[in-house]
Write a protein that holds these residues in place. Structure first.
Motif, PDB file in Angstrom:
ATOM      1  N   LEU A 114      46.432  58.373  69.096  1.00  0.00           N
ATOM      2  CA  LEU A 114      47.016  57.835  70.241  1.00  0.00           C
ATOM      3  C   LEU A 114      47.721  56.502  70.285  1.00  0.00           C
ATOM      4  CD1 LEU A 114      47.337  58.451  73.405  1.00  0.00           C
ATOM      5  CD2 LEU A 114      45.152  57.579  73.795  1.00  0.00           C
ATOM      6  N   ALA A 115      46.731  55.658  69.706  1.00  0.00           N
ATOM      7  CA  ALA A 115      47.198  54.277  69.421  1.00  0.00           C
ATOM      8  C   ALA A 115      48.610  53.912  68.659  1.00  0.00           C
ATOM      9  CB  ALA A 115      46.184  53.182  68.752  1.00  0.00           C
ATOM     10  N   VAL A 116      48.682  54.902  67.513  1.00  0.00           N
ATOM     11  CA  VAL A 116      49.975  54.932  66.596  1.00  0.00           C
ATOM     12  C   VAL A 116      51.150  55.384  67.561  1.00  0.00           C
ATOM     13  CG1 VAL A 116      50.877  56.269  64.702  1.00  0.00           C
ATOM     14  CG2 VAL A 116      48.715  55.314  64.572  1.00  0.00           C
ATOM     15  N   THR A 117      50.821  56.589  68.361  1.00  0.00           N
ATOM     16  CA  THR A 117      51.851  57.058  69.027  1.00  0.00           C
ATOM     17  C   THR A 117      52.527  56.415  70.187  1.00  0.00           C
ATOM     18  OG1 THR A 117      50.526  58.202  70.478  1.00  0.00           O
ATOM     19  CG2 THR A 117      51.352  59.537  68.703  1.00  0.00           C
ATOM     20  N   THR A 118      51.378  55.321  70.668  1.00  0.00           N
ATOM     21  CA  THR A 118      51.767  54.470  71.856  1.00  0.00           C
ATOM     22  C   THR A 118      52.531  53.284  70.985  1.00  0.00           C
ATOM     23  OG1 THR A 118      49.895  54.969  73.103  1.00  0.00           O
ATOM     24  CG2 THR A 118      50.790  52.831  73.489  1.00  0.00           C
ATOM     25  N   SER A 119      52.154  52.776  70.038  1.00  0.00           N
ATOM     26  CA  SER A 119      52.801  51.747  69.423  1.00  0.00           C
ATOM     27  C   SER A 119      54.157  51.936  69.027  1.00  0.00           C
ATOM     28  CB  SER A 119      52.042  51.385  68.093  1.00  0.00           C
ATOM     29  OG  SER A 119      52.661  50.452  67.204  1.00  0.00           O
ATOM     30  N   ILE A 120      54.417  53.315  68.346  1.00  0.00           N
ATOM     31  CA  ILE A 120      55.757  53.619  67.810  1.00  0.00           C
ATOM     32  C   ILE A 120      56.673  53.912  69.026  1.00  0.00           C
ATOM     33  CG2 ILE A 120      54.955  54.478  65.831  1.00  0.00           C
ATOM     34  CD1 ILE A 120      55.517  57.381  66.601  1.00  0.00           C
ATOM     35  N   SER A 121      56.267  54.308  70.200  1.00  0.00           N
ATOM     36  CA  SER A 121      56.914  54.666  71.295  1.00  0.00           C
ATOM     37  C   SER A 121      57.447  53.358  72.083  1.00  0.00           C
ATOM     38  CB  SER A 121      56.299  55.547  72.366  1.00  0.00           C
ATOM     39  OG  SER A 121      56.109  56.954  71.601  1.00  0.00           O
ATOM     40  N   LEU A 122      56.533  52.444  72.024  1.00  0.00           N
ATOM     41  CA  LEU A 122      56.804  51.059  72.677  1.00  0.00           C
ATOM     42  C   LEU A 122      57.943  50.345  71.794  1.00  0.00           C
ATOM     43  CD1 LEU A 122      53.425  49.852  73.597  1.00  0.00           C
ATOM     44  CD2 LEU A 122      55.237  50.691  74.923  1.00  0.00           C
ATOM     45  N   ARG A 123      58.455  50.668  70.803  1.00  0.00           N
ATOM     46  CA  ARG A 123      59.201  49.812  69.934  1.00  0.00           C
ATOM     47  C   ARG A 123      60.767  50.476  70.233  1.00  0.00           C
ATOM     48  NH1 ARG A 123      56.635  51.078  64.200  1.00  0.00           N
ATOM     49  NH2 ARG A 123      54.725  50.346  64.730  1.00  0.00           N
ATOM     50  N   PRO A 124      61.717  49.700  70.194  1.00  0.00           N
ATOM     51  CA  PRO A 124      62.952  50.442  70.301  1.00  0.00           C
ATOM     52  C   PRO A 124      63.298  51.164  69.045  1.00  0.00           C
ATOM     53  CG  PRO A 124      63.002  48.097  70.948  1.00  0.00           C
ATOM     54  CD  PRO A 124      61.704  48.411  70.444  1.00  0.00           C
ATOM     55  N   GLY A 125      64.088  52.104  69.345  1.00  0.00           N
ATOM     56  CA  GLY A 125      64.620  53.071  68.318  1.00  0.00           C
ATOM     57  C   GLY A 125      63.516  54.008  67.849  1.00  0.00           C
ATOM     58  N   VAL A 129      58.193  62.708  69.724  1.00  0.00           N
ATOM     59  CA  VAL A 129      59.100  63.752  70.442  1.00  0.00           C
ATOM     60  C   VAL A 129      57.900  64.952  70.452  1.00  0.00           C
ATOM     61  CG1 VAL A 129      60.577  65.724  69.971  1.00  0.00           C
ATOM     62  CG2 VAL A 129      61.116  63.165  69.459  1.00  0.00           C
ATOM     63  N   ASP A 130      56.942  65.245  69.551  1.00  0.00           N
ATOM     64  CA  ASP A 130      56.313  66.384  69.576  1.00  0.00           C
ATOM     65  C   ASP A 130      55.007  66.151  68.693  1.00  0.00           C
ATOM     66  OD1 ASP A 130      54.929  68.881  70.089  1.00  0.00           O
ATOM     67  OD2 ASP A 130      56.118  69.659  68.203  1.00  0.00           O
ATOM     68  N   PRO A 131      53.608  65.653  69.207  1.00  0.00           N
ATOM     69  CA  PRO A 131      52.410  65.650  68.348  1.00  0.00           C
ATOM     70  C   PRO A 131      52.071  67.144  68.230  1.00  0.00           C
ATOM     71  CG  PRO A 131      52.136  65.137  70.640  1.00  0.00           C
ATOM     72  CD  PRO A 131      53.707  65.499  70.755  1.00  0.00           C
ATOM     73  N   ASP A 132      51.348  67.317  67.266  1.00  0.00           N
ATOM     74  CA  ASP A 132      50.617  68.373  66.921  1.00  0.00           C
ATOM     75  C   ASP A 132      49.156  67.726  66.616  1.00  0.00           C
ATOM     76  OD1 ASP A 132      49.230  70.602  65.946  1.00  0.00           O
ATOM     77  OD2 ASP A 132      51.095  71.192  64.715  1.00  0.00           O
ATOM     78  N   TRP A 133      48.493  67.831  67.688  1.00  0.00           N
ATOM     79  CA  TRP A 133      46.961  67.226  67.589  1.00  0.00           C
ATOM     80  C   TRP A 133      46.126  68.059  66.456  1.00  0.00           C
ATOM     81  CZ3 TRP A 133      47.459  62.279  69.328  1.00  0.00           C
ATOM     82  CH2 TRP A 133      48.134  62.083  70.499  1.00  0.00           C
ATOM     83  N   ASP A 134      46.400  69.110  66.504  1.00  0.00           N
ATOM     84  CA  ASP A 134      45.369  69.883  65.747  1.00  0.00           C
ATOM     85  C   ASP A 134      45.732  69.702  64.275  1.00  0.00           C
ATOM     86  OD1 ASP A 134      44.090  71.067  67.943  1.00  0.00           O
ATOM     87  OD2 ASP A 134      45.421  72.740  68.034  1.00  0.00           O
ATOM     88  N   ARG A 135      47.021  69.742  63.597  1.00  0.00           N
ATOM     89  CA  ARG A 135      47.350  69.606  62.442  1.00  0.00           C
ATOM     90  C   ARG A 135      47.285  67.963  62.114  1.00  0.00           C
ATOM     91  NH1 ARG A 135      51.743  71.965  60.099  1.00  0.00           N
ATOM     92  NH2 ARG A 135      53.061  71.221  61.706  1.00  0.00           N
TER      93      ARG A 135
END
Length: 182
Positions: A114-125, A129-135
């Motif tokens: 969750l921290a990774v996805t938040t961090s990358i989504s806050l950055r421009p560029g 798109v689609d997280p696969d939490w299970d894999r």
């Protein structure tokens, strides 16, 4: 006795999540008065009753120096990505290409993911798109990407972010998976 302790721990963890949701509600409104607080209490209660409110993932330890380094590196990434996207938006808007990049995460912790996805989504560029939490696979949209080398660079950037956060936040899931790998 451990059954009661575990139940109390889970209830406390869920209570933390409820308090967090209420705080987010107040932050979204930007102010706190009686009507907004009452509406937030009703909304959070409804969410708690209608869904299974997740427990707050546990952090075994926070490494302050690594955490400070992760924050500084995030700020640097934010600055650099802003400059790159700004340059492309001003000088080459029609030539900017993006790509969907698949990233196999190493962490087994939902908190770190969750921290990774938040961090990358806050950055421009970059955008999740689609997280696969299970894999433990993330699909991100990255730009500018015009070649396989740039796609690999975007993937490596996400993996570096994950590595920084794994060093800063020690979680039970990653500690267990490290033991299993040995």
């Amino acid at each position: 006795m451990s059954g009661i302790g575990g139940t109390v721990r889970r209830a406390g963890s869920r209570l933390v999540m409820v308090v967090w949701l209420f705080a987010v509600w107040l932050l979204l409104w930007g102010r706190a008065d009686a009507l907004i607080a009452a509406g937030g209490a009703v909304a959070v209660a409804a969410v708690s009753v209608l869904t299974r409110t997740p427990a707050t993932p546990s952090i075994r330890r926070v490494r302050p120096l690594w955490f400070a380094a992760a924050v500084l590196e995030f700020a640097w990434d934010l600055l650099v990505s802003s400059l790159v996207i700004g340059w492309h938006a001003l000088y080459r808007p029609r030539r900017v290409r993006g790509a969907i990049v698949e990233v196999d995460a190493r962490t087994r912790s939902e908190l770190i993911l969750l921290a990774v996805t938040t961090s990358i989504s806050l950055r421009p560029g970059t955008l999740l798109v689609d997280p696969d939490w299970d894999r433990h696979v993330l699909h991100i949209h990255a730009m500018p990407v015009r070649s396989q080398r740039e796609a690999d660079g975007a993937r490596n950037g996400v993996l570096r972010t994950e590595e920084r956060l794994m060093r800063a936040l020690v979680t039970a899931e990653d500690t267990e998976s490290t033991r299993e790998d040995r």
